[in-house]
Design a protein around this motif. Structure first.
Motif, PDB file in Angstrom:
ATOM      1  N   LEU A  75       0.898  -1.196   0.157  1.00  0.00           N
ATOM      2  CA  LEU A  75      -0.037   0.084  -0.042  1.00  0.00           C
ATOM      3  C   LEU A  75       0.708   1.409  -0.149  1.00  0.00           C
ATOM      4  O   LEU A  75       0.641   2.230  -0.627  1.00  0.00           O
ATOM      5  N   LEU A  91       1.144   4.269  -2.756  1.00  0.00           N
ATOM      6  CA  LEU A  91       0.781   5.447  -2.472  1.00  0.00           C
ATOM      7  C   LEU A  91       1.783   6.498  -2.733  1.00  0.00           C
ATOM      8  O   LEU A  91       1.740   7.701  -2.916  1.00  0.00           O
ATOM      9  N   GLN A 144       2.277  10.632  -2.073  1.00  0.00           N
ATOM     10  CA  GLN A 144       1.909  10.763  -0.883  1.00  0.00           C
ATOM     11  C   GLN A 144       2.739  10.898   0.223  1.00  0.00           C
ATOM     12  O   GLN A 144       2.441  11.281   1.407  1.00  0.00           O
ATOM     13  N   LEU A 185       4.306   9.035   2.436  1.00  0.00           N
ATOM     14  CA  LEU A 185       4.323   8.294   3.722  1.00  0.00           C
ATOM     15  C   LEU A 185       5.590   7.616   4.282  1.00  0.00           C
ATOM     16  O   LEU A 185       6.526   7.352   3.519  1.00  0.00           O
ATOM     17  N   ARG A 210      -1.129   9.272   9.649  1.00  0.00           N
ATOM     18  CA  ARG A 210      -1.541   8.813   8.313  1.00  0.00           C
ATOM     19  C   ARG A 210      -0.885   7.369   8.281  1.00  0.00           C
ATOM     20  O   ARG A 210      -1.393   6.505   7.651  1.00  0.00           O
ATOM     21  N   ARG A 219      -3.105   4.856  10.145  1.00  0.00           N
ATOM     22  CA  ARG A 219      -4.136   4.647   9.574  1.00  0.00           C
ATOM     23  C   ARG A 219      -4.155   3.672   8.188  1.00  0.00           C
ATOM     24  O   ARG A 219      -4.773   2.804   8.076  1.00  0.00           O
ATOM     25  N   LEU A 220      -2.868   3.718   7.736  1.00  0.00           N
ATOM     26  CA  LEU A 220      -2.436   3.014   6.624  1.00  0.00           C
ATOM     27  C   LEU A 220      -2.408   1.590   7.233  1.00  0.00           C
ATOM     28  O   LEU A 220      -2.855   0.502   6.582  1.00  0.00           O
ATOM     29  N   ASP A 237      -5.692  -0.053   7.609  1.00  0.00           N
ATOM     30  CA  ASP A 237      -6.151  -0.663   6.498  1.00  0.00           C
ATOM     31  C   ASP A 237      -5.397  -1.839   6.210  1.00  0.00           C
ATOM     32  O   ASP A 237      -6.044  -2.961   5.918  1.00  0.00           O
ATOM     33  N   TRP A 259     -12.685   2.808   4.771  1.00  0.00           N
ATOM     34  CA  TRP A 259     -11.234   2.667   4.641  1.00  0.00           C
ATOM     35  C   TRP A 259     -10.546   4.084   4.787  1.00  0.00           C
ATOM     36  O   TRP A 259     -11.289   4.973   4.197  1.00  0.00           O
ATOM     37  N   HIS A 260      -9.455   3.890   5.299  1.00  0.00           N
ATOM     38  CA  HIS A 260      -8.850   5.313   5.288  1.00  0.00           C
ATOM     39  C   HIS A 260      -8.299   5.851   4.148  1.00  0.00           C
ATOM     40  O   HIS A 260      -8.187   6.967   3.764  1.00  0.00           O
ATOM     41  N   TYR A 261      -7.856   4.916   3.248  1.00  0.00           N
ATOM     42  CA  TYR A 261      -7.418   4.977   1.920  1.00  0.00           C
ATOM     43  C   TYR A 261      -8.073   4.380   0.869  1.00  0.00           C
ATOM     44  O   TYR A 261      -8.566   3.275   0.929  1.00  0.00           O
ATOM     45  N   SER A 308      -7.133   1.193  -0.549  1.00  0.00           N
ATOM     46  CA  SER A 308      -7.407   0.034   0.388  1.00  0.00           C
ATOM     47  C   SER A 308      -8.683  -0.649  -0.140  1.00  0.00           C
ATOM     48  O   SER A 308      -8.974  -1.777  -0.447  1.00  0.00           O
TER      49      SER A 308
END
Lengths: 187, 187, 187, 187, 187, 187
Positions: free
Chosen positions: E49, E53, E58, E60, E129, E132-133, E136, E169-171, E174
């Motif tokens: 993921l 992303l 993104q 992350l 973030r 949350r990933l 998911d 889902w947070h993303y 996902s």
């Protein structure tokens, strides 16, 4: 002591009872048969085939058939059972050489080693009527097990049937028995 | 179809891969071998014994030896593996008759059934040199497995060694190999 | 020491946790329940039946019901669980005698052995209202397990349902619960 | 239908056959007993204790003893078996309340639910002679299983013996049987 | 010795290989994944993921993502995997506190313990973030396993899909991957 | 759909939960860890090593360490875990090429595939400080598992200790932790 090497081979061969037929494990079947399980099954299937064919006058050498079936996967006690996905990654001749080397080492303590190695090679090369019969038995036995998994509830094994559908059987009897197994698949 | 009964026997025999050698389960070994595992092992031990003896000029019929080993516990697919504690409770002749009945039914679809039944009977009755050899192989193989359990950490299996210590082997070679296994027991 | 024999029985009975209900193994279910699992389940089913029936004024002796359920398969710790295919090969009276002999030996260290043997006999002979109830519970519990296998994905267990469909239940409540289980089978 | 809720409880209770006694799994024993296995064992140990004590005139209520043993871990079908390391992290009263809530929900479909809940509470609180006996049986049974693991080769279970050495038994008979088990430990 | 505590933690964490994901056991799946299996899977899903992303800009923090995934269920080595039915019986804040206490004790021998605890807390609270990933990823991985069971023949797992259908889902990625898994369910 | 290939990789990687670490199976340990179990363990050991070393100012890239550990045996999902006896039969460069091919195919759906392949190659070639650390972690984790088997009763694993005794650790910390594990072996 004289038979030390022989004793050690018997103990090593016992490992086949704990080693998995890896293709099933990768598909998530509930209970993975051992390599020893498969060898026992193949030997019985080979006997059944030879018995029917000989009743029909084909004159197969049953001793050879049984010996080939019994030793056909013996090398796996050192090499493990390499599934199709591994066989695609390792050149066939490398695998063959590795098997031959393992077989020679394992059978060395037996006085009849060279005869057994010759029979195994004939199986590998499909180079005798008996070797071709055991090749058929090896595949039929895999499908007996595949069918048993499906009858008990397994799914996701279609690719095995598709692969074997494309196989040319060495004996029509093998194809007939395979058709029979296929007809027993659950709806 | 012609070979329906044969196909069904192949599938039924596959049950031996899932059926336990019950004596081990009762002792709490970690991983109980299947009856098929034991049959594969016995057939290999029988081959090894015959090969050494024949190199010594004993002239054993290897085909017969392999056939006997392969079918020696086939009846268990219907009868299950009755451990010693059960054998003490069921009269031997009842068990024998049950086995013979199961064997006859299982092998019926094979044209050579009567020959196979005869060989199995010779094994049961220790009534031929080959039958006696397979009897030795059957016991030796049990002790190979017993040793494998002990080498891997199992305890509490002394009674197996004690029972086999009291056994009269049909062939001196079997006794020598047994002594070799015994010498490999962990301290 | 005084309670040595009792201690040994407790340890021996523990074997039931490792011994399989063989009928399931032969059908290839993924995870074979132990005999101890089945005894626990049967005792709970028997309690549930007795509780409902007694709320209805039937006055069943709950202590007897629980004792019968708890010991109903105890002999299997020596005899193992003989599946239907084995029961067809061994005369019923031979099996009965073997069970009675095993039960007597196992329970001998308990002061109340003779009462327990009597209760077990009443279960075997369906010779009391409590014995008949436990017989129903034994069969219902088998079908609870069968349903659990099917709900989890097992196939090929139709013959169990067919056999039980033909059974005459001793109590209508048992039949109603069986109908309920049958209705829960996956499509 | 009337007995739907009862049927569902029977099916749910069957989960106990697949749920592990977690403490053993964490120690790496080869084959982890199920919660149902333990309940069966505890019920049998409780019967044995009560039988000996009653022969001695103690007048224990055997029906109560059996009921308590049968339901003593029933809540685990929803709560799972929380090992000692978890019990140290979850306040005892939270666990007690969770168990009571699970028990009440599980037993609700039985007409005698409130009596069974009362018996279970007496077991939890060691609040009757029968409840204390079943507490002893629960611990004794754990040590029967511990001994069985050790007899079969397991190591690393000393902490179980040490914990139970520090336990005060409610009945001298329990202590005597425990001493007997301890004497059976392999050297 | 200096690293004794660290050595002991490594050994204790190894228990996760033997501890079951209990929810699957209760549904009777054939082969229950270990907690360690699930952690490995979650870490790989989280990497996948994050990788997609981040290719999308993104930004992350991959190190954080991997650390969170690796430790997200570490507390279960002491607390075990509490299934949904247990979580309904134990107040969430009790469980949270128990996990935090177990985590702190387990990670204490690592110099970077406080950073790891902080990351774990962020995962628990979905407070970054990266946290949350990993949340998911944890759910997606559960459904990968659920799908694998179904593809291999398991039934009775609809409630897992229904529960996750209701999840936000947070993303979006996902959710897209979940839709892909859902589309692979057998008919 | 866009992420189809990614979804399929996640499902395929899940096979690692069912695939055995074959070396243990061949030695007859009771419960064979999965490849996923080992990957989880290695990632945790690698984190612990990196954390201690970085507290000492070594400045290892933790993200790289975790990524390498996570993917170090990923190729085995197609190639299976080849034990030492197989590695002796297959030339190292054949195995390397097969692994590289499998890795490239598996990681292809990830945008960061080439970076991950590069990291994996650095691990294979011990070509960076992080790669050497993960090599140490891989071996240490194997010995954590070996010790766990022995603590639980396994025997016959001396050859693992002997092989690792001869190993040159890349980091003194690894050697110290190994000495600690060795000191924990049962007598």
């Amino acid at each position: 002591m004289e038979h030390d090497a022989l004793g050690e081979v018997l103990v090593e061969v016992g490992s086949l009872k704990r080693m998995q037929r890896t293709g099933w494990a990768m598909r998530g079947v509930p209970y993975v048969e051992s390599i020893a399980d498969h060898i026992m099954g193949t030997t019985f299937v080979a006997l059944a085939l030879a018995d029917v064919l000989n009743a029909d006058g084909q004159g197969l050498d049953v001793e050879q058939v049984l010996l080939m079936a019994l030793v056909h996967d013996l090398a796996e006690v050192r090499l493990t059972d390499l599934p199709a996905s591994a066989a695609r990654l390792i050149p066939a001749e490398v695998k063959s050489r590795a098997e031959a080397e393992a077989m020679a080492a394992l059978l060395a303590p037996l006085p009849g080693a060279s005869r057994l190695l010759g029979l195994w090679q004939a199986f590998e090369d499909r180079d005798s009527r008996e070797g071709r019969l055991v090749r058929d038995a090896d595949k039929l036995e895999m499908m007996v097990q595949c069918l048993r998994y499906e009858l008990a509830g397994s799914r996701g094994l279609d690719e095995f049937w598709e692969a074997i559908d494309a196989l040319v059987w060495h004996y029509p009897l093998s194809g007939e028995l395979y058709a029979r197994l296929r007809a027993m698949r659950p709806g």
